[in-house]
Design a protein around this motif. Sequence first.
Motif, short mmCIF file in Angstrom:
data_model
loop_
_atom_site.label_atom_id
_atom_site.label_comp_id
_atom_site.label_asym_id
_atom_site.label_seq_id
_atom_site.Cartn_x
_atom_site.Cartn_y
_atom_site.Cartn_z
N ASP A 56 0.83 -1.21 0.00
CA ASP A 56 0.00 0.00 0.00
C ASP A 56 0.87 1.26 0.00
O ASP A 56 0.47 2.29 -0.58
CB ASP A 56 -0.92 0.01 1.21
N VAL A 57 2.02 1.19 0.68
CA VAL A 57 2.93 2.34 0.70
C VAL A 57 3.36 2.70 -0.72
O VAL A 57 3.33 3.86 -1.12
CB VAL A 57 4.17 2.03 1.57
N VAL A 58 3.73 1.68 -1.49
CA VAL A 58 4.18 1.91 -2.87
C VAL A 58 3.00 2.29 -3.76
O VAL A 58 3.12 3.17 -4.63
CB VAL A 58 4.89 0.67 -3.42
N GLN A 59 1.86 1.65 -3.55
CA GLN A 59 0.70 1.95 -4.39
C GLN A 59 0.27 3.40 -4.22
O GLN A 59 -0.19 4.03 -5.19
CB GLN A 59 -0.46 1.01 -4.03
N THR A 60 0.40 3.94 -3.02
CA THR A 60 0.07 5.35 -2.79
C THR A 60 0.97 6.25 -3.62
O THR A 60 0.50 7.26 -4.18
CB THR A 60 0.20 5.69 -1.29
N ILE A 61 2.25 5.91 -3.70
CA ILE A 61 3.17 6.69 -4.52
C ILE A 61 2.76 6.62 -5.99
O ILE A 61 2.73 7.63 -6.70
CB ILE A 61 4.61 6.16 -4.36
N ILE A 62 2.42 5.43 -6.45
CA ILE A 62 2.00 5.25 -7.85
C ILE A 62 0.72 6.03 -8.14
O ILE A 62 0.59 6.68 -9.19
CB ILE A 62 1.81 3.75 -8.16
N ASP A 63 -0.22 5.99 -7.20
CA ASP A 63 -1.48 6.73 -7.39
C ASP A 63 -1.22 8.23 -7.52
O ASP A 63 -1.87 8.91 -8.33
CB ASP A 63 -2.42 6.47 -6.22
N ASP A 64 -0.27 8.73 -6.72
CA ASP A 64 0.08 10.16 -6.81
C ASP A 64 0.67 10.49 -8.17
O ASP A 64 0.35 11.53 -8.77
CB ASP A 64 1.05 10.54 -5.69
N TYR A 65 1.56 9.61 -8.66
CA TYR A 65 2.15 9.84 -9.99
C TYR A 65 1.10 9.76 -11.10
O TYR A 65 1.15 10.52 -12.07
CB TYR A 65 3.26 8.81 -10.24
N GLU A 66 0.15 8.85 -10.94
CA GLU A 66 -0.91 8.74 -11.94
C GLU A 66 -1.76 10.01 -11.95
O GLU A 66 -2.18 10.48 -13.02
CB GLU A 66 -1.79 7.52 -11.65
#
Length: 291
Positions: A56-66
């Motif tokens: 989830d930590v990494v997915q949050t970063i990806i969501d921000d980039y998206e």
Amino acid sequence: MNATEWANSYFLRLEEKLKVLNTHPTVDKVVSVQYKGLNDSEIDEIEKEITSMLNDVVQTIIDDYEFEENQEAIDEIKYDFDKKFKFNIYIRAFYKISNGLNIVWHSNLHSFDLENINKKNENIGSFFSATSGEDERADFEGFCALIPLQAFIDPYKYSIESDFDYTGYNEDLNKEEGLQMCFLDYFNYYNDTALVLSKNDPNPTIILGEDYSASYNDLTYCDFVIYMEFLLATFFSVEHRSSELKFPNDRTETLHQFLKEFEESETKDYSKVIDFFSDENIKPEDIIKND
């Protein structure tokens, strides 16, 4: 010495340390609470939840980039969502005996509303830690609040109310690698011990917190086994693990030199750690505060 042998040895030696405290002429109250150990399937389930938490930590970063429509940054993230988080075998062996640990003691130089307690196989619901509403615990000579494994996921359930939102150390972590700070030993309202969970490091490095968990210090080499052996050797002294690991009577340099040499050794022979701390022969009177 394998992990199971070390863990069994640790709790036997803990009993000897508690006998020393309970018979010492200047030690007033001693609390020792060991908890029901976890089985392999229970630890596996916690590892599964931590895996999800790190993802989830990494997915949050990806969501921000998206949201920023930054596909290039997403493509640069090299993180394996399918890889499983695993605890170090020594951590597993310890928690299979006791899911956390509470040790508290103080001398007759101080007065506290504390009873002598010695319990084993206790329900984890009785676990206690330091909070900002219990400032008097800062003056205990000895206090260990080694958290239950479930508290890595839900610290608030165990009255661990601080967090890392405004911690510089946390802000500097590379979240794209799925790194997550977690409390390990919440023994003081001002100081604490934490570690960084990672799929790539089953033997996480220990860090010490101060200023109400706002600031953290990297230590001279320290992992779970070394930290627990240090606590045992210093009778779980609060003072001697505040900001750094310290020995009483001007012996800290000796400790740090040993830890540096151990870090550089090709094999991690923890029997040498046990022997080193035993040779130091620290006594309760070395820990007791005189002010």
